[in-house]
Design a protein around this motif. Structure first.
Motif, short mmCIF file in Angstrom:
data_model
loop_
_atom_site.label_atom_id
_atom_site.label_comp_id
_atom_site.label_asym_id
_atom_site.label_seq_id
_atom_site.Cartn_x
_atom_site.Cartn_y
_atom_site.Cartn_z
N ASN A 83 65.88 10.15 18.98
CA ASN A 83 65.62 10.88 20.22
C ASN A 83 65.13 12.30 19.96
O ASN A 83 65.47 13.24 20.67
CB ASN A 83 66.88 10.91 21.09
CG ASN A 83 67.28 9.53 21.57
OD1 ASN A 83 66.43 8.72 21.92
ND2 ASN A 83 68.58 9.28 21.56
N LEU A 84 64.29 12.44 18.92
CA LEU A 84 63.70 13.73 18.60
C LEU A 84 62.27 13.77 19.11
O LEU A 84 61.64 12.73 19.34
CB LEU A 84 63.71 13.97 17.10
CG LEU A 84 65.09 13.97 16.42
CD1 LEU A 84 64.94 14.08 14.91
CD2 LEU A 84 65.95 15.11 16.96
N ALA A 85 61.76 14.96 19.31
CA ALA A 85 60.38 15.11 19.76
C ALA A 85 59.44 14.58 18.68
O ALA A 85 59.61 14.87 17.49
CB ALA A 85 60.08 16.58 20.05
N VAL A 86 58.46 13.78 19.10
CA VAL A 86 57.50 13.19 18.17
C VAL A 86 56.30 14.12 18.05
O VAL A 86 55.56 14.33 19.01
CB VAL A 86 57.04 11.80 18.64
CG1 VAL A 86 56.03 11.23 17.68
CG2 VAL A 86 58.24 10.89 18.77
N GLU A 87 56.16 14.73 16.88
CA GLU A 87 55.04 15.64 16.66
C GLU A 87 53.88 14.89 16.04
O GLU A 87 54.06 13.95 15.28
CB GLU A 87 55.48 16.78 15.73
CG GLU A 87 56.62 17.62 16.31
CD GLU A 87 57.02 18.73 15.35
OE1 GLU A 87 56.40 18.83 14.27
OE2 GLU A 87 57.94 19.48 15.69
N SER A 88 52.69 15.33 16.39
CA SER A 88 51.48 14.71 15.85
C SER A 88 51.35 15.09 14.38
O SER A 88 51.26 16.27 14.04
CB SER A 88 50.26 15.17 16.64
OG SER A 88 49.09 14.62 16.09
N GLU A 89 51.35 14.09 13.52
CA GLU A 89 51.26 14.32 12.08
C GLU A 89 49.87 13.90 11.59
O GLU A 89 49.48 12.75 11.76
CB GLU A 89 52.33 13.52 11.35
CG GLU A 89 52.34 13.75 9.85
CD GLU A 89 53.48 13.00 9.19
OE1 GLU A 89 53.46 12.89 7.93
OE2 GLU A 89 54.38 12.52 9.90
N PRO A 90 49.11 14.83 11.03
CA PRO A 90 47.74 14.48 10.60
C PRO A 90 47.76 13.53 9.40
O PRO A 90 48.65 13.59 8.55
CB PRO A 90 47.13 15.82 10.22
CG PRO A 90 48.30 16.67 9.83
CD PRO A 90 49.44 16.23 10.72
N ILE A 91 46.78 12.65 9.38
CA ILE A 91 46.58 11.77 8.22
C ILE A 91 45.40 12.34 7.45
O ILE A 91 44.24 12.22 7.86
CB ILE A 91 46.32 10.32 8.67
CG1 ILE A 91 47.55 9.76 9.38
CG2 ILE A 91 45.94 9.44 7.49
CD1 ILE A 91 47.39 8.37 9.91
N ARG A 92 45.70 12.98 6.33
CA ARG A 92 44.68 13.69 5.57
C ARG A 92 44.70 13.25 4.12
O ARG A 92 45.75 12.90 3.57
CB ARG A 92 44.91 15.20 5.62
CG ARG A 92 44.89 15.80 7.01
CD ARG A 92 45.15 17.30 6.93
NE ARG A 92 44.16 17.98 6.09
CZ ARG A 92 44.40 19.12 5.43
NH1 ARG A 92 45.59 19.67 5.48
NH2 ARG A 92 43.45 19.68 4.72
N PHE A 93 43.53 13.31 3.52
CA PHE A 93 43.40 13.09 2.08
C PHE A 93 42.57 14.24 1.52
O PHE A 93 41.40 14.42 1.88
CB PHE A 93 42.72 11.75 1.80
CG PHE A 93 43.53 10.57 2.26
CD1 PHE A 93 44.59 10.09 1.50
CD2 PHE A 93 43.25 9.95 3.48
CE1 PHE A 93 45.35 9.02 1.93
CE2 PHE A 93 44.01 8.88 3.92
CZ PHE A 93 45.06 8.42 3.14
#
Length: 781
Positions: free
Chosen positions: A446-456
């Motif tokens: 039940n935590l806030a879902v932050e946008s996590e970038p997919i980077r290489f």
């Protein structure tokens, strides 16, 4: 009863020196104890037996194995007392064995038959022990006796083994489990009993080699074992047949469905003990919740024959699956020739194939119908409803097997979607999995879902393009030819209408038609004019002709003939564009197939991201670097491998497309281009466009260059850099292309490329200057 010495282990057991011997004393002590506890007839019976034993000379002594048959009459008493009283000897698998040794010396005929008539490959069906496993088991037995009898400690240990054997002419296996009863064994210590900390036994015996460790604490030569072991065998054919099916389910691997189904059918025949009964499994696979044809046939494949593509359209099959799933009924008939079944339509299909008895059982997994288990016989063979009852314990593991096949089918669809229609390729799947898990983890807590970038980061880009030469010119040429044919057809149709219909509007249409013919004769048709012409042909003329057909019946046939020709995708007015499109598709399909095959090979060297784009030809981006596969060390040689592949693959594609020229209605040639960028860049996944893109101002410049160089010219010549039969490498600095030069020389010396190399300066493009290129000729055999 039979008297024969037989090694139960099949000579798999190690020789085990231990002080053990056959003795009747433990049995006699047991009978004496029972006689003291009982009253009445049993007491007298026990005393009578005990008297018969005591009358025998040497009965109190240790008995060697080779001397045991001197006491055959006593062995008969043992059998009479230790076997079920009312059981027939011919049905009972029972025997006597040497203490703590897998040696049978006396028993019923069935147990000897079972142990000497095993299947050719019992390891495929039963738990056959290795010599090492036999050794460990016997250690457990000996120390279990020692700990139980002398230390009052009960360790977990049991003796037994599964046997498979064939009885009768069917060749079907039956399964028996042999168990060893050690109640009539005694263990004694030589000298004083060694001290032992009972509290240390549980952790010690929990270890894999725990019983072997006891040999140091309690050497076996300190103990002696006397008595007789009783061996009994129980028919466990139904249990083992079902267990085999469960094992097939547990061991199931993608692509093993065919052999797995064969094993299931064999196990089902074993379960019903009838090899003339055939079995088939028919899983229900669905796409978008609609039943579709599966492709894994089992057994005779009769269910696929009756319900498959030969008899039903996809829509009919989907409706049948939906109807059956909504109301899944069991069908059984011992005889399909029964007159009462003559009006049952689906039965006729089975009857035509020679089926006599038939049973169809719906199979459920978690409350949903996942398929049908079919059971049938051919010709004059039949079965009754009693056989159906035998299948009940197998239904659950069969349902799980069908669900596994359904899951594999769905996974195949997902893999194709990932590979063909998304940017989530196997090389980068791990990163998407990681980010998806982070999102799921946050949601569960039940935590806030932050946008996590997919980077290489710091990946090396490789770009290549295969373009169809003059594709725009060829399209314009084909369009003009088809429009000219269309106008000619229209002109003839309108002229013919004048015989049946006269009006100033018809004259106007003829005027416009002739005017457009004059425009087309110039050989150039601007985009605006092409749009106006298409509107004239597809909107104005069509509506006008339909109006004339209603007003003038005599003109109707001519108008319908015109409209029919113009509607056909492969008709006369589409001929040139269709020919061009067919040729382009043939060429692009061949190039695309080449890259599909090569993409898999490239992943074997080092994981890389490989994405293709469809233009008039095919372009690709490849990214490789340590961040793509963090667990695999990345070396510059992996990049070198890709660059050599770039050159050799471009040469192969040039040869491939050239070989297709005789098969193309419109001869098309390809040009091959490579942009050399010798510096790593960063890429990230854009969730809005569902694709990877470059990141950062410098990296975006790389993307911009790719889009502008496809039609670049050689400086001061007006000549296009890309030419058929050539490979062009575009770069900025000489050092950028140095990695390619040894490969160019290698391919030239091996006859893949022509020996001449053109070094060229290119014209300036918008925002770009200083571009250079190498142009290499492909050598055709």
């Amino acid at each position: 009863m039979e008297k024969s010495i037989l090694d139960i282990s099949g000579n798999r057991a190690f020789a085990f020196p231990v002080d053990a011997a056959i003795s009747f004393r433990p049995f006699m002590a047991h009978i004496e104890k029972r006689a003291a506890e009982e009253q009445g007839l049993k007491k007298n019976f026990y005393l009578t037996v005990l008297e018969r034993f005591r009358e025998k000379p040497g009965v109190e002594d240790d008995i060697a194995l080779e001397d045991i048959y001197r006491f055959e009459d006593l062995l008969e008493y043992l059998y009479a007392m230790l076997s079920p009283t009312l059981a027939a000897e011919s049905d009972l698998a029972w025997g006597l064995a040497f203490p703590l040794q897998p040696i049978l010396f006396y028993g019923t005929a069935p147990i000897y038959e079972m142990l000497t008539s095993q299947s050719e490959n019992p390891e495929e069906y039963t738990n056959i022990k290795t010599p090492q496993e036999y050794h460990q088991e016997r250690l457990k037995l000996m120390y279990s006796l020692i700990l139980q009898r002398l230390y009052n400690f009960m360790p977990p240990a049991q003796a037994g083994q599964y046997h498979s054997w064939s009885r009768g002419s069917s060749g079907l296996l039956r399964y028996y489990h042999t168990a060893v009863n050690m109640d009539y064994l005694e263990v004694t210590v030589k000298g004083e009993l060694p001290p032992l900390d009972i509290n240390q036994l549980h952790p010690l015996l929990s270890a894999p080699e725990g019983f072997a460790e006891l040999e140091n604490l309690l050497p076996l030569d300190r103990f002696r074992f006397r008595g007789i072991s009783v061996v009994t065998a129980t028919d466990v054919t139904p249990l083992q047949a079902v267990e085999n099916i469960r094992n097939i389910r547990l061991k199931a691997r993608p692509g093993d469905s065919k052999s797995g189904y064969d094993d299931v059918v064999r196990s089902l025949k074993t379960l019903v003990q009838n090899d003339r009964i055939e079995f088939d499994l028919f899983p229900f696979v669905r796409v978008n919740n609609r039943g579709v044809f599966g492709y894994e046939k089992s057994g005779t494949g009769i269910l696929f024959s009756v319900w498959g593509e030969n008899n039903y359209t996809p829509d009919e099959f989907a409706r049948n699956v939906a109807a059956y799933s909504a109301k899944p009924d069991t069908f059984f008939s011992a005889d399909l020739d029964d007159p009462a079944l003559l009006n049952v339509s689906f039965v006729q299909m089975f009857r035509k194939l020679g089926v006599r008895s038939l049973a169809l059982t719906p199979v459920f997994y978690q409350g949903e119908a996942v398929g049908v288990l079919g059971m049938h016989t051919w010709g004059n063979d039949r079965f009754d409803e009693k056989v159906l009852a035998l299948l009940k314990p197998a239904i659950s593991p069969i349902a799980q097997l069908m669900q596994i096949y359904i899951d594999e089918f769905n996974l195949e669809l997902e893999n194709i979607i990932k590979e063909k229609f998304t940017s989530i390729q196997p090389a980068v799947q791990w990163k998407f999995n990681e980010v998806a898990w982070h999102i799921l983890h946050h949601k569960k807590k039940n935590l806030a879902v932050e946008s996590e970038p997919i980077r290489f980061e710091q990946v090396y880009p490789l770009y290549g393009a295969i373009d169809i030469r003059n594709s725009t010119l060829e399209r314009n040429k084909a369009a003009l030819a088809d429009l000219d044919a269309h106008i000619m057809l229209l002109s003839n149709t309108l002229s013919a209408l004048q015989e049946h219909h006269q009006s100033v509007l018809l004259d106007e249409m003829l005027f416009h038609c002739n005017k457009w013919r004059q425009v087309l004769e110039q050989g150039v048709l601007p985009t605006t004019d092409e749009a106006n012409l298409n509107h004239f042909l597809n909107e104005e003329i069509t509506a006008y002709l339909k109006h004339i057909a209603q007003q003038t019946p005599a003109a109707r046939n001519g108008i319908e003939a015109y409209l029919d020709i113009t509607k056909k995708p492969d008709g006369e007015v589409q001929r040139h564009r269709n020919a061009l499109e067919t040729s382009m598709q043939k060429l692009n399909a061949a190039v695309n197939q080449y890259f599909e095959e090569e993409k898999e090979k490239l992943q074997q060297s080092y994981p890389c991201y490989f994405e293709k784009f469809r233009t008039d030809g095919i372009e690709y981006d490849i990214y490789i670097g340590q961040s793509i596969a963090p667990k695999q060390p990345f070396d510059h040689f992996h990049l070198k491998h890709l660059r050599l592949w770039q050159l050799s693959s471009m040469a192969a594609i040039a040869k491939l497309t050239r070989s297709l020229l005789p098969e193309m209605t419109v001869e098309l040639q390809t040009t091959q281009l490579i942009f050399v960028h010798n510096h790593p860049i960063d890429i990230s996944f854009r969730t809005d466009e569902r694709k990877f893109d470059v990141e950062g101002a410098y990296n975006i410049r790389y993307q911009m260059i790719k889009k502008r160089i496809d039609k670049v010219h050689i400086r001061n010549t007006g000549e296009r850099l890309t030419q058929p039969g050539k490979i062009a490498l575009i770069y900025f600095n000489k050092r950028d292309v140095e990695d390619y030069l040894p490969y160019v020389q290698y391919l030239q010396e091996t006859g893949v490329l022509e020996t001449d190399t053109e070094e060229l300066e290119l014209e300036d493009l918008q925002g770009l200057s200083g571009l250079r290129a190498l142009r290499l000729g492909v050598k055709y055999e």
